[in-house]
Motif scaffolding. Structure first.
Motif, short mmCIF file in Angstrom:
data_model
loop_
_atom_site.label_atom_id
_atom_site.label_comp_id
_atom_site.label_asym_id
_atom_site.label_seq_id
_atom_site.Cartn_x
_atom_site.Cartn_y
_atom_site.Cartn_z
N LEU A 134 0.82 -1.21 0.00
CA LEU A 134 0.00 0.00 0.00
C LEU A 134 0.86 1.26 0.00
N SER A 135 2.00 1.20 0.66
CA SER A 135 2.93 2.33 0.61
C SER A 135 3.46 2.51 -0.80
N TRP A 136 3.80 1.39 -1.47
CA TRP A 136 4.28 1.48 -2.85
C TRP A 136 3.19 2.05 -3.76
N ILE A 137 1.96 1.57 -3.60
CA ILE A 137 0.85 2.07 -4.42
C ILE A 137 0.69 3.58 -4.23
N LYS A 138 0.75 4.03 -2.98
CA LYS A 138 0.52 5.44 -2.69
C LYS A 138 1.63 6.35 -3.23
N TRP B 286 -8.49 -1.07 1.67
CA TRP B 286 -7.08 -0.80 1.92
C TRP B 286 -6.46 -0.02 0.77
N ILE B 287 -6.79 -0.42 -0.45
CA ILE B 287 -6.23 0.26 -1.63
C ILE B 287 -6.73 1.70 -1.70
N GLY C 176 -3.85 3.23 0.30
CA GLY C 176 -3.11 3.44 -0.94
C GLY C 176 -3.50 4.70 -1.67
N ASN C 177 -4.62 5.30 -1.26
CA ASN C 177 -5.11 6.55 -1.85
C ASN C 177 -5.29 6.45 -3.37
N PHE D 117 5.17 -17.15 3.65
CA PHE D 117 5.20 -15.96 2.80
C PHE D 117 3.76 -15.49 2.61
N SER D 118 3.61 -14.19 2.44
CA SER D 118 2.29 -13.56 2.36
C SER D 118 2.39 -12.45 1.33
N ALA D 119 2.40 -12.83 0.06
CA ALA D 119 2.86 -11.94 -1.00
C ALA D 119 1.75 -11.14 -1.65
N VAL D 120 1.94 -9.83 -1.69
CA VAL D 120 1.11 -8.94 -2.50
C VAL D 120 1.87 -8.66 -3.78
N ILE D 121 1.22 -8.91 -4.91
CA ILE D 121 1.85 -8.74 -6.22
C ILE D 121 1.00 -7.78 -7.04
N VAL D 122 1.64 -6.75 -7.58
CA VAL D 122 0.93 -5.76 -8.39
C VAL D 122 1.46 -5.82 -9.82
N TYR D 123 0.55 -5.94 -10.77
CA TYR D 123 0.90 -5.94 -12.19
C TYR D 123 0.34 -4.69 -12.85
N GLU D 124 1.13 -4.10 -13.73
CA GLU D 124 0.64 -3.02 -14.57
C GLU D 124 0.05 -3.61 -15.84
N ILE D 125 -1.08 -3.10 -16.25
CA ILE D 125 -1.72 -3.56 -17.47
C ILE D 125 -1.17 -2.74 -18.63
#
Length: 261
Positions: free
Chosen positions: A42-46, A70-71, A75-76, A245-253
């Protein structure tokens, strides 16, 4: 045969922890532990994504509704669905997006004006002492454990994707669903758990009581052609160590189709 803690994790029942409220501190898992992955994401998203696109429209994140608040709050950024989403049509559309073949899924994401798609995967990793190979077991609170709901809510055929236990994914899931391709794992073999720990099965055919073992396999790398590119991966998978492990993965479209002259 591998350590007993692997067996204990894999046999962990959600019934044992049903009274534990979902918390971002534990990354929405059922474990009483401080797990930083969602806070990292969420910090990375923000701070690492633009609030608006170049055309002036908000930057939109697609994710299962569990993570929408949360996002949007931490994440704003604009999320497609959250706990207050009343539209069953929107939720079903997200379910179909995750479980459909790549082309159809990307069409749904484009129709929803999404710029990024977020998945969440929980499991355990361990190192094979003899070879040094890192292997993974999936399952506990992430999208890997919610896929059957994506299928049902999306109105799809569960038997196409899952074995008769209603949980273990068939090859079709990994080869044809967008969620299967977004999860950075490939099937190795089945294993069973005994009093001595984890023991590999000689068969690649599913039998009741067996668990799937995986290797790491990123299908949409950051420098790939698309239609998705890895934008962010939280630390417990990016820097794996034996254990949870508890992985959040973000992909750009991205648009993988060349422009017509």
């Amino acid at each position: 045969i591998y350590p007993a803690q692997i067996r204990e994790f894999a046999s962990h029942s959600w019934l044992e922890t049903a009274d534990i409220p979902v918390s971002i501190a534990s990354a929405s898992t059922n474990f009483r532990a401080d797990i930083p992955d969602w806070r990292e994401a969420l910090s990375w998203i923000k701070y690492s994504t633009p609030p608006f696109q170049s055309n002036g429209t908000p930057t939109v994140f697609a994710a299962w509704w569990d993570y929408g608040y949360w996002i949007s709050v931490m994440g704003n950024r604009t999320s497609l669905a959250d706990n207050a989403t009343l539209s069953t049509i929107r939720i079903a559309k997200l379910g179909r997006m995750f479980m459909s073949e790549e082309k159809e899924s990307i069409e749904i994401l484009n129709d929803l004006k999404a710029n990024y798609v977020v998945i969440y995967v929980v499991g355990q990793t361990f190192t094979v002492a003899e070879s040094g190979q890192r292997l993974y077991i999936l399952g506990s609170s992430g999208d890997e454990s919610k896929k059957q709901w994506f299928i049902k809510i999306g109105g799809l055929d569960e038997g196409l994707y899952l074995e008769n236990d209603g949980f273990t994914p068939k090859p079709y899931f990994w080869e044809n669903s967008l969620l299967g391709k977004m999860m950075p794992f490939s099937f190795v073999s089945f294993a069973e758990f005994s009093q001595q720990g984890l023991q590999f099965s000689n068969s690649t055919e599913y039998e009741s009581g067996l668990r799937s073992i995986y290797t790491y396999d990123m299908k949409y790398p950051a420098d790939g052609p698309g239609p998705l590119r890895l934008a962010f991966m939280s630390s417990s998978l990016a820097e794996p160590r034996d254990g949870l492990f508890s992985a959040v993965i973000v992909y750009e479209i991205v648009d993988s189709q060349p422009e017509e002259p």
